[in-house]
Design a protein around this motif. Structure first.
Motif, mmCIF file in Angstrom:
data_model
loop_
_atom_site.group_PDB
_atom_site.id
_atom_site.type_symbol
_atom_site.label_atom_id
_atom_site.label_comp_id
_atom_site.label_asym_id
_atom_site.label_seq_id
_atom_site.Cartn_x
_atom_site.Cartn_y
_atom_site.Cartn_z
ATOM 1 N N ILE A 108 0.881 -1.170 0.000
ATOM 2 C CA ILE A 108 0.000 0.000 0.000
ATOM 3 C C ILE A 108 0.920 1.222 0.000
ATOM 4 O O ILE A 108 1.641 1.475 0.960
ATOM 5 C CB ILE A 108 -0.924 0.017 1.228
ATOM 6 C CG1 ILE A 108 -1.753 -1.273 1.279
ATOM 7 C CG2 ILE A 108 -1.843 1.232 1.203
ATOM 8 C CD1 ILE A 108 -2.631 -1.396 2.516
ATOM 9 N N TYR A 109 0.898 1.982 -1.107
ATOM 10 C CA TYR A 109 1.831 3.089 -1.278
ATOM 11 C C TYR A 109 1.304 4.421 -0.732
ATOM 12 O O TYR A 109 2.083 5.338 -0.492
ATOM 13 C CB TYR A 109 2.192 3.254 -2.753
ATOM 14 C CG TYR A 109 3.022 2.104 -3.291
ATOM 15 C CD1 TYR A 109 4.228 1.740 -2.693
ATOM 16 C CD2 TYR A 109 2.607 1.396 -4.407
ATOM 17 C CE1 TYR A 109 4.988 0.699 -3.187
ATOM 18 C CE2 TYR A 109 3.369 0.356 -4.920
ATOM 19 C CZ TYR A 109 4.551 0.010 -4.309
ATOM 20 O OH TYR A 109 5.309 -1.027 -4.805
ATOM 21 N N GLY A 110 -0.007 4.527 -0.576
ATOM 22 C CA GLY A 110 -0.542 5.753 0.008
ATOM 23 C C GLY A 110 -1.676 6.335 -0.799
ATOM 24 O O GLY A 110 -2.106 5.791 -1.823
ATOM 25 N N LEU A 114 -2.008 0.897 -4.775
ATOM 26 C CA LEU A 114 -1.582 -0.413 -4.297
ATOM 27 C C LEU A 114 -0.604 -1.054 -5.274
ATOM 28 O O LEU A 114 -0.498 -0.658 -6.435
ATOM 29 C CB LEU A 114 -2.793 -1.353 -4.167
ATOM 30 C CG LEU A 114 -4.035 -0.857 -3.460
ATOM 31 C CD1 LEU A 114 -5.155 -1.884 -3.621
ATOM 32 C CD2 LEU A 114 -3.739 -0.595 -2.001
ATOM 33 N N ALA A 115 0.062 -2.099 -4.796
ATOM 34 C CA ALA A 115 0.720 -3.084 -5.649
ATOM 35 C C ALA A 115 -0.013 -4.399 -5.413
ATOM 36 O O ALA A 115 -0.145 -4.843 -4.260
ATOM 37 C CB ALA A 115 2.190 -3.224 -5.293
ATOM 38 N N VAL A 116 -0.525 -5.016 -6.473
ATOM 39 C CA VAL A 116 -1.290 -6.253 -6.319
ATOM 40 C C VAL A 116 -0.713 -7.336 -7.230
ATOM 41 O O VAL A 116 -0.042 -7.047 -8.232
ATOM 42 C CB VAL A 116 -2.788 -6.052 -6.637
ATOM 43 C CG1 VAL A 116 -3.391 -4.994 -5.712
ATOM 44 C CG2 VAL A 116 -2.998 -5.673 -8.098
ATOM 45 N N PHE A 170 6.140 9.644 -3.055
ATOM 46 C CA PHE A 170 7.559 9.316 -2.966
ATOM 47 C C PHE A 170 7.718 7.982 -2.250
ATOM 48 O O PHE A 170 7.000 7.708 -1.278
ATOM 49 C CB PHE A 170 8.331 10.389 -2.188
ATOM 50 C CG PHE A 170 8.314 11.746 -2.833
ATOM 51 C CD1 PHE A 170 9.230 12.062 -3.813
ATOM 52 C CD2 PHE A 170 7.394 12.696 -2.456
ATOM 53 C CE1 PHE A 170 9.233 13.308 -4.408
ATOM 54 C CE2 PHE A 170 7.380 13.952 -3.042
ATOM 55 C CZ PHE A 170 8.304 14.259 -4.022
ATOM 56 N N ILE A 171 8.663 7.177 -2.695
ATOM 57 C CA ILE A 171 8.966 5.895 -2.060
ATOM 58 C C ILE A 171 10.485 5.789 -1.928
ATOM 59 O O ILE A 171 11.218 6.019 -2.891
ATOM 60 C CB ILE A 171 8.438 4.709 -2.887
ATOM 61 C CG1 ILE A 171 6.928 4.820 -3.087
ATOM 62 C CG2 ILE A 171 8.773 3.386 -2.212
ATOM 63 C CD1 ILE A 171 6.369 3.796 -4.047
#
Length: 457
Positions: free
Chosen positions: A259-261, A273-275, A325-326
């Motif tokens: 879950i990136y935000g 998301l990344a799924v 941002f990540i």
């Protein structure tokens, strides 16, 4: 035949009328002029101001209290001796009838009529008194030029608590919800929580009503989107809470890997998301309730999906500056990510790039936060210290924040750490909660920092 006495009488009357008209012409000329003495705009310039600091100053003109001042102080140590002053009235064609300036002096102040052209001793300017173009109305303004009296970009760091968690300190993560801090920590095989009101020196109590959070929750996945908290389990199950206390599992149509935000540029409340879609990792977006997951483009192989730090940024001044941002974290193959990623939605897909950053920053366990309208990042270095970085162009490039903002080594040492929780509050404080030392021991202290400029305003 016209009498010569009549002619002389006519000439005398005409001369009297002309003389009377000349006597009153000045008064009539002024009476036709505007009656407003107020200043509507003010600007300063100086030949010695080589970088144009004065021309960029925005002045507030308080017509009610009669004050002219700059809300944002001028840079520390700024000084010019004389300036050119420009004043604007309500009427472009009729300047002020008269402008009087009062300058501070020793032993007494001095007031003189300014010709609206001569240079002015800026450090001494105290009052500006204007007379309306009709010559009858006056307005006096106190002039106050704010200049930072000390370096505004120093961050003063202070340790608030040595340890606020019951020993032994286990893995922990802190978030802010409404007006409170919540720290979730691993105690034995379960999860417990402490909470405290956001204040200058928070007093912590156990959140005994915590419920629904599973024992195997990944605390590094804990994230807040809007007013909702989310976290993942190793199997990709999603848990959410609306109050940071009561947690419930969310039914999803795909295995959620990250879950990136909260996603800018889309309907408010959308979460990125990344799924896992049949063995392929894809970006996806969903509502806060996870009622529907919409698949997007594939995730690049070297983008992190676990243990990362994420930050949603929306500029208050530039509409297009809306990013996620990540930093840090692990990729799908469990190798470390040492890049800062910048994500943005465009036409239904996620676009991305990696930032330029100083070589000495190691992003494993790094912490992103937003402060003073800029993204900041706490990283570690190969010398065993923490490095503070920031970006003044919304993530394209990152710079070392420098000695003025460095973490202290005395009188109280800031223990170098990874995976710290960093939160900024409404009073411009930066809060740093615990983390893991570089020797892999848990840290349970609390630090607070604040830019000097917020102490001076």
């Amino acid at each position: 035949m016209i009498s010569k006495y009549f002619l002389w009488t006519s000439v005398l009357i005409l001369n009297i009328l002309l003389f009377s008209s000349c006597l009153n012409s000045s008064d009539n000329y002024l009476l036709d002029r505007p009656t407003d003495p107020q200043i509507y705009a003010i600007s300063l310039s100086s030949k010695t101001d080589s970088v144009g600091v004065l021309t960029d100053v925005s002045f507030t003109i308080d017509q009610i209290n009669g004050e002219i001042f700059n809300k944002e102080p001028l840079p520390y140590l700024f000084h010019v001796d004389s300036i050119s002053l420009s004043l604007s009235s309500s009427n472009t064609y009729f300047p002020f009838y008269k402008v009087e300036l009062t300058l501070t002096g020793s032993p007494d102040d001095s007031t003189y009529i300014w010709n609206q052209l001569d240079s002015i001793a800026l450090p001494r300017l105290k009052k500006i008194k204007t007379t309306s173009p009709d010559g009858l109305h006056e307005k006096t303004y106190q002039f106050k030029l704010g200049i930072y009296q000390s370096d505004p970009y120093i961050i003063d760091w202070n340790r608030i608590k040595d340890s606020y968690l019951a020993p032994p300190v286990g893995e922990h993560r802190t978030i802010a919800h409404e007006n409170d801090f919540y720290t979730y920590y691993r105690s034995g095989s379960g999860i417990k929580a402490y909470s405290a009101p956001i204040s200058e020196n928070p007093e912590w109590t156990e959140a005994s009503s915590l419920s629904g959070m599973p024992d195997n929750i990944l605390l590094t996945s804990l994230i807040t989107c809007g007013g909702t908290q989310y976290a993942l389990t190793p199997s990709g199950a999603v848990y959410r809470s609306d109050n940071a206390i009561t947690w419930n599992e969310v039914s999803t149509s795909y295995e959620v890997k990250a879950i990136y935000g909260e996603l800018p540029f889309v309907t408010q409340g959308s979460v990125l998301l990344a799924v896992n879609d049949g063995g392929t990792l894809k970006f996806a977006k969903t509502s806060e309730a996870f009622s529907e997951i919409v698949l997007m483009n594939n995730i690049p192989e070297n983008m992190p999906v676990t243990d990362f730090s994420a930050l949603t940024v929306e500029s208050s001044t530039v509409y297009a500056n809306k990013f996620i941002f990540i930093s840090g974290g692990k990729k799908a193959d469990n190798t470390s990510n040492n890049d800062i990623w910048v994500l943005q939605e465009s036409n239904g897909i996620i676009t991305f790039f990696t930032s330029q950053k100083p070589d000495e920053g190691i992003l494993e366990g790094s912490s992103l936060f937003f402060y003073d309208d800029q993204p900041y990042l706490i990283t570690t270095t190969s010398t065993g210290k923490n490095l503070l970085m920031y970006s003044n162009n919304y993530g394209a490039e990152w710079s070392n924040a420098g000695e003025n903002q460095a973490f202290p080594s005395e009188p109280v040492d800031f223990t170098a750490r990874k995976y710290a929780s960093v939160i900024t509050d409404n009073n411009n404080n930066i809060w740093i909660f615990g983390g893991i030392s570089l020797s892999d021991t848990q840290i349970g202290d609390i630090w607070k920092g604040r830019l000097n400029k917020f102490n001076q305003n």
